[in-house]
Design an enzyme around this catalytic site. Structure first.
Site, PDB file in Angstrom:
ATOM      1  N   HIS A 279      15.720  56.171  43.503  1.00  0.00           N
ATOM      2  CA  HIS A 279      15.451  57.606  43.581  1.00  0.00           C
ATOM      3  C   HIS A 279      13.951  57.825  43.616  1.00  0.00           C
ATOM      4  CE1 HIS A 279      15.578  61.895  42.633  1.00  0.00           C
ATOM      5  NE2 HIS A 279      16.828  61.832  43.060  1.00  0.00           N
ATOM      6  N   ASP A 337      24.924  59.544  43.430  1.00  0.00           N
ATOM      7  CA  ASP A 337      25.892  59.240  44.478  1.00  0.00           C
ATOM      8  C   ASP A 337      26.671  57.953  44.247  1.00  0.00           C
ATOM      9  OD1 ASP A 337      25.277  61.467  46.003  1.00  0.00           O
ATOM     10  OD2 ASP A 337      23.517  60.488  46.864  1.00  0.00           O
TER      11      ASP A 337
HETATM   12  N1  ACO Z   1      18.107  48.998  47.786  1.00  0.00           N
HETATM   13  C1  ACO Z   1      17.155  48.045  47.940  1.00  0.00           C
HETATM   14  N2  ACO Z   1      15.835  48.276  47.869  1.00  0.00           N
HETATM   15  C2  ACO Z   1      15.444  49.541  47.653  1.00  0.00           C
HETATM   16  C3  ACO Z   1      16.366  50.585  47.480  1.00  0.00           C
HETATM   17  C4  ACO Z   1      17.733  50.276  47.538  1.00  0.00           C
HETATM   18  N3  ACO Z   1      18.653  51.228  47.399  1.00  0.00           N
HETATM   19  N4  ACO Z   1      15.705  51.742  47.277  1.00  0.00           N
HETATM   20  C5  ACO Z   1      14.400  51.442  47.311  1.00  0.00           C
HETATM   21  N5  ACO Z   1      14.240  50.114  47.543  1.00  0.00           N
HETATM   22  C6  ACO Z   1      12.966  49.407  47.607  1.00  0.00           C
HETATM   23  C7  ACO Z   1      12.281  49.645  48.939  1.00  0.00           C
HETATM   24  O1  ACO Z   1      12.611  48.649  49.888  1.00  0.00           O
HETATM   25  C8  ACO Z   1      10.827  49.607  48.542  1.00  0.00           C
HETATM   26  O2  ACO Z   1      10.444  48.242  48.449  1.00  0.00           O
HETATM   27  P1  ACO Z   1       8.896  47.798  48.747  1.00  0.00           P
HETATM   28  O3  ACO Z   1       8.074  48.410  47.662  1.00  0.00           O
HETATM   29  O4  ACO Z   1       8.946  46.304  48.647  1.00  0.00           O
HETATM   30  O5  ACO Z   1       8.570  48.316  50.114  1.00  0.00           O
HETATM   31  C9  ACO Z   1      10.798  50.186  47.138  1.00  0.00           C
HETATM   32  O6  ACO Z   1      12.126  49.971  46.604  1.00  0.00           O
HETATM   33  C10 ACO Z   1      10.512  51.682  47.093  1.00  0.00           C
HETATM   34  O7  ACO Z   1      11.385  52.314  48.002  1.00  0.00           O
HETATM   35  P2  ACO Z   1      10.998  53.603  48.833  1.00  0.00           P
HETATM   36  O8  ACO Z   1      11.936  53.761  49.980  1.00  0.00           O
HETATM   37  O9  ACO Z   1       9.526  53.587  49.136  1.00  0.00           O
HETATM   38  O10 ACO Z   1      11.255  54.715  47.742  1.00  0.00           O
HETATM   39  P3  ACO Z   1      11.469  56.233  48.019  1.00  0.00           P
HETATM   40  O11 ACO Z   1      11.153  56.931  46.768  1.00  0.00           O
HETATM   41  O12 ACO Z   1      10.759  56.657  49.259  1.00  0.00           O
HETATM   42  O13 ACO Z   1      13.034  56.318  48.362  1.00  0.00           O
HETATM   43  C11 ACO Z   1      15.363  56.555  48.181  1.00  0.00           C
HETATM   44  C12 ACO Z   1      14.007  56.758  47.489  1.00  0.00           C
HETATM   45  C13 ACO Z   1      15.343  57.166  49.602  1.00  0.00           C
HETATM   46  C14 ACO Z   1      16.434  57.296  47.384  1.00  0.00           C
HETATM   47  C15 ACO Z   1      15.667  55.037  48.255  1.00  0.00           C
HETATM   48  O14 ACO Z   1      15.732  54.503  46.947  1.00  0.00           O
HETATM   49  C16 ACO Z   1      16.962  54.741  49.020  1.00  0.00           C
HETATM   50  O15 ACO Z   1      16.939  54.627  50.256  1.00  0.00           O
HETATM   51  N6  ACO Z   1      18.122  54.595  48.289  1.00  0.00           N
HETATM   52  C17 ACO Z   1      19.381  54.379  48.936  1.00  0.00           C
HETATM   53  C18 ACO Z   1      19.937  55.704  49.457  1.00  0.00           C
HETATM   54  C19 ACO Z   1      20.390  56.621  48.345  1.00  0.00           C
HETATM   55  O16 ACO Z   1      21.117  56.231  47.440  1.00  0.00           O
HETATM   56  N7  ACO Z   1      20.009  57.902  48.477  1.00  0.00           N
HETATM   57  C20 ACO Z   1      20.420  58.943  47.510  1.00  0.00           C
HETATM   58  C21 ACO Z   1      19.254  59.473  46.766  1.00  0.00           C
HETATM   59  S1  ACO Z   1      19.803  60.631  45.576  1.00  0.00           S
HETATM   60  C22 ACO Z   1      20.136  62.009  46.452  1.00  0.00           C
HETATM   61  O17 ACO Z   1      19.593  62.333  47.454  1.00  0.00           O
HETATM   62  C23 ACO Z   1      21.214  62.831  45.948  1.00  0.00           C
END
Ligand code: ACO
Length: 402
Positions: A279, A337
């Site tokens: 998140h 979720d």
């Molecule tokens: N699985 C594996 N790795 C992940 C995940 C994940 N679910 N989420 C983040 N990471 C990693 C990224 O690869 C990144 O790695 P790096 O630093 O080596 O590049 C690091 O964690 C940070 O991730 P970002 O994408 O930069 O974080 P951001 O805050 O932009 O994204 C998000 C948050 C979009 C929710 C992300 O965690 C994600 O894509 N999760 C999966 C989708 C999801 O569950 N979305 C629901 C969110 S809650 C909602 O909207 C109700």
């Protein structure tokens, strides 16, 4: 803080902040999140207390008005919502214009936007009465429209709202009633549904809420703004994650396959992510996920579903990920979720309905934020800046000289 605000107002501060990770776009009194502690409050009340002791329409009142209602105010609010649950009969034709296999989110974006063409007496954003009526209409009609999208996709007749039922029961009735059968809503399932609505009701300046505010900042009408929010919510990185999370858990299938997926999620060359994990703001447990996990156990128990393989996979995946160095170091925890799909699926919803249910729950949050924005004296049209990295100035070249 105030000085910075002044500088911004004068145009003296220019920041580059892709994804707005550290830029506040507004003041808000509605929702508070402490991402490090894993806390979420609506108007100061912790989400756990509201999920346990309150109910969705009371939470709607709280979000919209800032205080919990008196008994009398609650009855009045409920009556007003109930009076508006029906949709204009001509809206049926909109649904019939869509392909049967349309995703219900596609249908919902269209029909909610189309409300602007039906309710002309609630389009004037400068008139407090219009704003109020539009808010009530949207909260009241979203379940009806979402249920219609569901019925349409199933090839079943639309079911009209039954206004002696509470909000969540009415939604289940409109989704699962079949004319030839005497469907009775199970109160315990209605309670679980109501809790899902409450947990999704608002979440401060996430992508869809910011979309609603940005659309609203131009003076667009409330139905158009909420349609914009629904479109944004649909993405798999946002509200679409509940569908993606359950589909992922089902694809994993059995606990022995979890390590393979954990490995993929950590592989930088693989675009796969654990859906329902991570998140932007929570760097600790999402408090909604905790309530959702308990609720999943209760609902499966209630329905007599023992040894649910998907729930087993979810719990084991959570356990393994929370002990894994990659997830620990990046502070990736289950979000709202991760468990909601298990409950919705047990109630009988296909995955395609998960995001529409999120949208109908979040409508009150979008409206509360939109109203707050309109009554803010600082409100002005949202207009992000950019860093131009394109070509230098150059002269036009006629086609025969290129
Ligand atoms: N699985 C594996 N790795 C992940 C995940 C994940 N679910 N989420 C983040 N990471 C990693 C990224 O690869 C990144 O790695 P790096 O630093 O080596 O590049 C690091 O964690 C940070 O991730 P970002 O994408 O930069 O974080 P951001 O805050 O932009 O994204 C998000 C948050 C979009 C929710 C992300 O965690 C994600 O894509 N999760 C999966 C989708 C999801 O569950 N979305 C629901 C969110 S809650 C909602 O909207 C109700």
């Amino acid at each position: 803080c105030l000085d910075i605000r002044k500088l911004y107002a004068q145009g003296d501060v220019f920041t580059y902040d892709p994804g707005f990770t550290s830029t506040a776009s507004c003041d808000s009194e509605i929702t508070f999140i402490d991402g490090d502690k894993g806390e979420l409050w609506y108007r100061g009340y912790p989400i756990e207390q509201l999920a346990e002791k309150s109910h969705y329409l009371e939470v709607c009142y709280l979000l919209l008005h800032g205080e919990l209602p008196s008994e009398e105010q609650m009855v009045d609010f409920e009556n007003r919502i109930t009076r508006h649950t029906m949709v204009h009969e001509q809206m049926h034709y909109f649904f019939r214009g869509f392909r049967r296999d349309s995703h219900p989110m596609a249908t919902l974006v269209g029909v909610v936007g189309a409300m602007s063409a039906f309710y002309h007496d609630s389009l004037d954003i400068n008139d407090p009465h219009h704003r109020e009526v539009a808010s009530i209409r949207l909260i009241a009609k979203l379940p009806t429209l979402a249920a219609m999208a569901f019925k349409y996709a199933m090839g079943q007749p639309f079911v009209y709202p039954k206004n002696d039922l509470d909000y969540a029961s009415n939604f289940l009735h409109m989704c699962f009633s079949v004319p030839a059968e005497n469907y009775k809503v199970d109160p315990a399932l209605a309670r679980a549904m109501d809790r899902i609505f409450t947990l999704h009701a608002d979440h401060e300046q996430n992508a869809s809420t910011s979309t609603v505010r940005l659309a609203g900042s131009s003076g667009a009408n409330p139905f158009a703004c909420i349609a914009a929010g629904i479109a944004c919510l649909w993405g798999p990185a946002h509200g679409g994650a509940n569908q993606a999370a359950l589909e992922m858990l089902q694809e994993i299938g059995t606990v022995d396959r979890i390590p393979e997926y954990i490995k993929r999620a950590k592989d930088k060359d693989d675009p796969f992510r654990l859906m329902g994990f991570g998140h932007r703001v929570y760097k600790n447990f999402d408090p909604r996920a905790k309530v959702m996990k308990e609720s999943a156990d209760e609902v499966l128990d209630l329905l007599g579903i023992e040894n649910n393989e998907t729930l087993k996979v979810a719990k084991e995946l959570e356990r393994i990920a929370l002990e894994d160095e990659y997830f620990v170091s990046k502070k990736l925890y289950p979000n709202v979720d991760f468990y909601s799909g298990i409950i919705l699926s047990a109630i009988g919803f296909p995955t395609s309905m998960f995001t529409p249910i999120f949208a109908l729950s979040r409508t009150v949050g979008w409206i509360s934020q939109w109203k707050e924005m309109l009554s803010d004296p600082q409100n002005k049209i949202g207009r992000p800046r950019q860093l131009y990295v394109g070509s230098d100035k150059r002269d036009y070249v006629p086609v025969d000289k290129r």
